[in-house]
Design an enzyme around this catalytic site. Structure first.
Site, PDB file in Angstrom:
ATOM      1  CG  HIS A  95     -52.697   2.641 -25.588  1.00 30.29           C
ATOM      2  ND1 HIS A  95     -52.911   2.139 -24.021  1.00 30.29           N
ATOM      3  CD2 HIS A  95     -53.532   1.876 -26.181  1.00 30.29           C
ATOM      4  CE1 HIS A  95     -53.515   0.561 -23.896  1.00 30.29           C
ATOM      5  NE2 HIS A  95     -52.903   0.516 -25.338  1.00 30.29           N
ATOM      6  NE  ARG A 139     -39.737   7.429 -21.238  1.00 28.85           N
ATOM      7  CZ  ARG A 139     -39.784   7.043 -22.470  1.00 28.85           C
ATOM      8  NH1 ARG A 139     -40.221   5.535 -22.375  1.00 28.85           N
ATOM      9  NH2 ARG A 139     -38.626   6.886 -23.378  1.00 28.85           N
ATOM     10  CE  LYS A 160     -45.875  10.277 -18.509  1.00 31.82           C
ATOM     11  NZ  LYS A 160     -47.459   9.510 -19.098  1.00 31.82           N
ATOM     12  CB  THR A 213     -51.067   2.157 -14.836  1.00 32.12           C
ATOM     13  OG1 THR A 213     -49.925   2.232 -16.035  1.00 32.12           O
ATOM     14  CG2 THR A 213     -52.406   1.212 -15.885  1.00 32.12           C
ATOM     15  CE  LYS A 215     -48.510  -0.675 -12.479  1.00 33.38           C
ATOM     16  NZ  LYS A 215     -46.637   0.295 -13.575  1.00 33.38           N
TER      17      LYS A 215
HETATM   18  C1  26Q Z   1     -44.526   4.799 -32.111  1.00 35.59           C
HETATM   19  C2  26Q Z   1     -43.937   5.293 -32.934  1.00 35.59           C
HETATM   20  C3  26Q Z   1     -42.625   5.188 -33.179  1.00 35.59           C
HETATM   21  C4  26Q Z   1     -41.855   4.731 -31.852  1.00 35.59           C
HETATM   22  C5  26Q Z   1     -42.509   4.964 -30.696  1.00 35.59           C
HETATM   23  C6  26Q Z   1     -44.371   4.931 -30.525  1.00 35.59           C
HETATM   24  C7  26Q Z   1     -44.993   4.520 -28.976  1.00 35.59           C
HETATM   25  C8  26Q Z   1     -44.376   3.748 -28.094  1.00 35.59           C
HETATM   26  C9  26Q Z   1     -44.881   3.471 -27.351  1.00 35.59           C
HETATM   27  C10 26Q Z   1     -45.664   5.352 -28.992  1.00 35.59           C
HETATM   28  C11 26Q Z   1     -46.161   5.268 -27.711  1.00 35.59           C
HETATM   29  C12 26Q Z   1     -46.073   4.439 -26.878  1.00 35.59           C
HETATM   30  C13 26Q Z   1     -46.453   4.649 -25.836  1.00 35.59           C
HETATM   31  C14 26Q Z   1     -47.291   4.623 -25.041  1.00 35.59           C
HETATM   32  C15 26Q Z   1     -48.395   4.892 -23.892  1.00 35.59           C
HETATM   33  O1  26Q Z   1     -47.708   4.449 -22.734  1.00 35.59           O
HETATM   34  N1  26Q Z   1     -49.260   5.397 -23.283  1.00 35.59           N
HETATM   35  C16 26Q Z   1     -49.676   4.788 -22.144  1.00 35.59           C
HETATM   36  O2  26Q Z   1     -50.131   4.239 -22.522  1.00 35.59           O
HETATM   37  C17 26Q Z   1     -51.162   3.718 -20.718  1.00 35.59           C
HETATM   38  C18 26Q Z   1     -51.596   2.409 -20.857  1.00 35.59           C
HETATM   39  O3  26Q Z   1     -53.058   3.133 -21.415  1.00 35.59           O
HETATM   40  C19 26Q Z   1     -51.731   4.514 -20.223  1.00 35.59           C
HETATM   41  O4  26Q Z   1     -51.864   4.814 -18.896  1.00 35.59           O
HETATM   42  C20 26Q Z   1     -51.331   6.411 -20.725  1.00 35.59           C
HETATM   43  O5  26Q Z   1     -52.488   7.270 -19.819  1.00 35.59           O
HETATM   44  C21 26Q Z   1     -50.366   6.179 -21.614  1.00 35.59           C
HETATM   45  O6  26Q Z   1     -49.716   8.052 -21.713  1.00 35.59           O
END
Ligand code: 26Q
Length: 827
Positions: A371, A565, A570, A672, A676
């Site tokens: 992702h 976020r 962004k 995403t 929407k």
């Molecule tokens: C990693 C390590 C420690 C703590 C937290 C994390 C962590 C948690 C959540 C790292 C990344 C995330 C989330 C990432 C995310 O939401 N990425 C998004 O994913 C969407 C669905 O595929 C995409 O549409 C977005 O472009 C992308 O930024």
């Protein structure tokens, strides 16, 4: 062996469906309220919601069991969606829609003198995710059930979900989200399927009586994983899948030593150590990287889920396990699954496969979704930590690596640099395990989440692996569920769609395309209706905005919205620069043909991401000045909407005219929110990035406000990026920066935004915000030109909705299934 559970359950006559007439519903609600919850009519509204939720859950149970038995009977191949996040939001409205019992419920609630809207608002969001990735998992679950696919979601039952955000003096302040404080009526606890997950200890190697070498993981500290099942209903198809959330619980043997030494209270207190594992969702925060508790969470989810899959596989031959099971890894967060699967197959006394057999099974059932393209977001864990927490898994990772690198050396003899790059272990003073590499090596499928993203993975981050295994790499463009994001979030538009297209578009979103002709022809009544619906939705949002910020949005103005976020890539800053530019124009009296505009920005900053928090403060300060300047009046409003989340988005996305999707090209994997907004008739102003590209392809470039450098141009410019050049050539940009420099928005605290300003002007600015300023302002002007022609705007709005059918997760999941999972439908 005792007869397996399902043989008994599924041999029973199927549970009769409970009546769904309003009188029975009313009686059941009252019974739950008084006899189950011990509350009374007129008590806190939450309990009435809870009574209603139980009443609805009862109506799900029979189908839930039937779906489970269907899977068992067919012995069908199934998928397991492993994710540290499921950003579910509210569930009541979703089940009412899927079960088609909205009307009798409305009727039943009359007995309680309360409207469904009011009750719905007492349900807290299940905010078990950060943003896009977590919400995607929830949309996927919805589509899997609607497509009748045997997919189980596996996640963690966090006591505290995504933090609540409130604003103090313009700054974000975080509050804990104790979302289950008053109970969680949708879940069913299933302690009978508890699993044990091991940590720490050491490994021991021994030879069995037949002379074969084996390993044992001993002296471990164990934690119980107790499953809580949440039903996931499909759209009017009587399928109910399961989201299984694990909760950590101490074993009874916790700290026997302390206990026996008489430290009873200390010993009981140390339960916390174990139970902390599922206490809180980690925010997506670079500062949280490498935290031991996070690795514990990842292994806890993964180990419990894989053990659960093996438990359900029962007595069948292991050699066929991969024919019956596939695991989709939602990013690298659960990628330790590759090593855990090997551990189970190699070490479990009732399995003890040879390495090659175990590896063949593992690599035939793991599939990995990436992702992110940001290299700093790639997960790495210190070998030292791994060795201490999961010693047996580290041994296995070393062995996987040794065998893998032997293959690499054979394919590219003498290419030591390639071997260093591809090693699962990053060498250095503090060696690290590269989780993405582990996921790729251990999976038969690796996918990105939008076409550009998947291409960039092959050319960039994963290039070496693509050269080795090109057939593993594929794209699955994200989507969103049209049930939540259209049918529930936008009732008046849903009603219009049903009138135009007939019922059924909710689960066949391609039908929206049939509206395309209505965009153009002179169906005046349809166009008027479209505008009325949009105005209605904008009034609702204006109420929310006023209630939360005190700022009055004029529903006739252009609603310009960016919610996601807060992150530098962004580029909320680019948005703010444009707002300041508009403010300058007003101050200069450059207001001929002015388009009144209401700008809304919302989103959470990771608590440790200082710059992101400064950006929130800047937005609030700029808003404070603009909204209170009498010279501005109704021409321009700016608000920062606090505590953006799933439920807020359900009011926001139907009311947006302009959808801001303005990331630096090549940085947003997909996005995403963009989908929407489009589905609800907003027009995108966006860069050529992520799924924006596919959105523009679908709707046509005339119906999309494109601007900015492309990914390759960003790359090419980076080496000699000279922000000063863009400033020198752009008086508008100069004026914006002058105002910021002069502390116009930071009068009380001179120099407050120095850091932000320096970063924008730095040749090292990775997001190259100033390079896109001119092009962005021009695109905004094109948008205004269209807005002035209300009919043209309406045409474009209709076309966006009509072209959004491909962005349903039903399409996405059908592709996952056709190309990766290959599951039979249960329907
Ligand atoms: C990693 C390590 C420690 C703590 C937290 C994390 C962590 C948690 C959540 C790292 C990344 C995330 C989330 C990432 C995310 O939401 N990425 C998004 O994913 C969407 C669905 O595929 C995409 O549409 C977005 O472009 C992308 O930024």
């Amino acid at each position: 062996m005792a007869e397996p559970h399902h043989a008994i359950v599924c041999a029973l006559p199927s549970m009769p469906a409970l009546p769904t007439d309003d009188e029975t519903l009313s009686r059941d609600i009252q019974r739950y309220l008084e006899y189950h919850l011990g509350r009374y009519l007129g008590c806190n509204q939450y309990y009435l919601y809870e009574a209603l939720a139980y009443t609805i859950r009862d109506r799900i149970m029979a189908d839930w069991r039937n779906t489970w038995c269907l899977k068992k009977k067919n012995n069908s191949r199934r998928a397991h969606y492993l994710s540290l996040e499921f950003l579910i939001g509210r569930s009541l409205g979703n089940h009412l829609l899927n079960l088609d019992i909205r009307e009798p419920v409305d009727e039943a609630l009359k007995d309680f003198a309360i409207s469904l809207e009011e009750l719905r608002d007492t349900e807290p969001d299940a905010g078990l995710g950060n943003g896009g990735l977590g919400r995607l998992a929830a949309c996927f679950m919805d589509s899997c059930a609607t497509l009748a696919l045997p997919v189980t979601g596996y996640g963690l039952r966090y006591e505290y979900g995504m933090f609540h955000q409130h604003i103090e003096n313009g700054y974000q302040v975080e509050d804990p989200d104790h979302w289950m404080r008053d109970g969680h009526p949708w879940e069913v606890e299933r302690p009978e399927y508890t699993q044990t997950v091991r940590f720490c200890g050491r490994t021991e190697h021994f030879v069995d009586p037949e002379g074969k070498p084996h390993a044992r993981w001993i002296e471990t500290e164990d934690v119980l994983a107790v499953p809580y099942d949440v039903p996931v209903s499909g759209y009017r198809n009587r399928i109910v899948n399961t989201l299984r959330l694990w909760s950590a619980s101490a074993t009874d043997e916790f700290n026997l030593k302390e206990f026996n030494a008489g430290d009873y209270a200390d010993s009981v207190a140390s339960k916390n150590q174990a139970e902390n594992i599922t206490m809180v969702l980690y925010p997506n925060d670079a500062n949280e990287n490498g935290k031991e508790l996070r690795l514990r969470q990842q292994y806890f989810l993964t180990s419990a889920s894989l053990q659960d899959a093996f438990r359900q596989y029962e007595q069948r031959p292991l050699s066929e396990f991969a024919d019956h099971n596939v695991f989709q890894l939602n990013d690298t967060h659960p990628s330790i699954a590759v090593a855990e699967m090997m551990r189970i197959l190699l070490d479990d006394p009732d399995k003890r496969l040879e390495w090659n057999e175990a590896w063949a099974i593992t690599t035939r059932c793991m599939a990995y979704t990436n992702h992110t393209l940001l290299p700093e977001a790639l997960e790495r864990w210190p070998v030292k930590l791994f060795n201490c927490l999961l010693p047996r898994l580290l041994e296995i990772i070393y062995e996987i690596n040794a065998r893998f690198l032997a293959d690499v050396r054979q394919r590219w003899p003498g290419d030591t640099d390639r071997v260093r790059r591809m090693s699962l272990i990053e060498e250095g003073p503090d060696p690290q395990v590269r989780m993405a590499w582990l996921a790729i090596v251990g999976s038969f499928s690796v996918n990105g989440v939008a076409a550009l993203h998947s291409d960039l993975l092959k050319e960039g981050l994963f290039r070496d692996f693509y050269e080795l295994w090109p057939e593993r790499f594929n794209n699955k463009t994200n989507g969103v569920t049209p049930r939540r994001w259209l049918a529930i979030a936008n009732p008046p538009l849903a009603e219009l769609l049903t009138e135009q297209l007939g019922d059924g578009w909710q689960a066949d979103l391609g039908r929206l395309q049939k509206m395309e002709p209505l965009a153009d022809n002179g169906d005046v009544a349809f166009h008027r209706r479209w505008r009325e619906i949009r105005l209605h939705n904008k009034r609702r949002l204006a109420q929310l905005v006023e209630a939360e910020t005190g700022v009055a949005f004029d529903p006739n103005a252009l609603f310009d919205i960016q919610v996601k976020r807060i992150h530098e890539y962004k580029r909320q800053l680019l948005n703010v620069l444009h707002v300041i530019h508009l403010y300058n124009r007003i101050r200069q009296g450059d207001t001929a043909n002015w388009v009144d505009r209401c700008v809304l920005i919302g989103g959470k900053a990771a608590p440790g991401y200082i710059r992101a928090k400064e950006i929130i403060k800047l937005i609030n300060n700029v808003a404070g000045v603009i909204n209170n300047d009498p010279a501005v009046g109704n021409r321009l409003k700016l608000v920062f909407l606090p505590n953006y989340g799933v439920t807020k988005m359900m009011t926001i996305c139907p009311a947006a005219d302009l959808s801001e999707q303005i990331s630096t090209a090549g940085k947003e994997a997909s996005g995403t929110g963009n989908m929407k907004f489009m589905m609800n008739g907003a027009i995108t102003i966006g860069t050529y990035d992520g799924a924006n590209i596919e959105i523009m392809d679908a709707v046509g470039e005339d119906n999309f406000f494109l601007f900015g450098l492309r990914a390759d141009e960003v790359q090419a410019m980076r080496a000699n990026y000279r922000p000063q050049h863009f400033i020198d050539n752009d008086p508008d940009l100069q004026a914006v920066l002058r105002l910021l420099d002069s502390d116009h928005f930071s009068g009380m605290e001179p120099g407050l935004f120095r850091g932000i300003l320096d970063s924008l002007r730095s040749p090292q600015d990775p997001w190259m915000t100033l390079a896109d300023f001119r092009s962005y302002v021009d695109a905004q002007q094109r948008a205004e030109a269209v807005w002035r022609d209300h009919d043209q705007w309406t045409r474009m709005s209709i076309r966006n909705c009509a072209a959004s059918g491909g962005f349903s997760t039903d399409r996405t999941i059908a592709e996952y299934n056709d190309e990766i999972w290959r599951l039979p439908s249960l329907a």
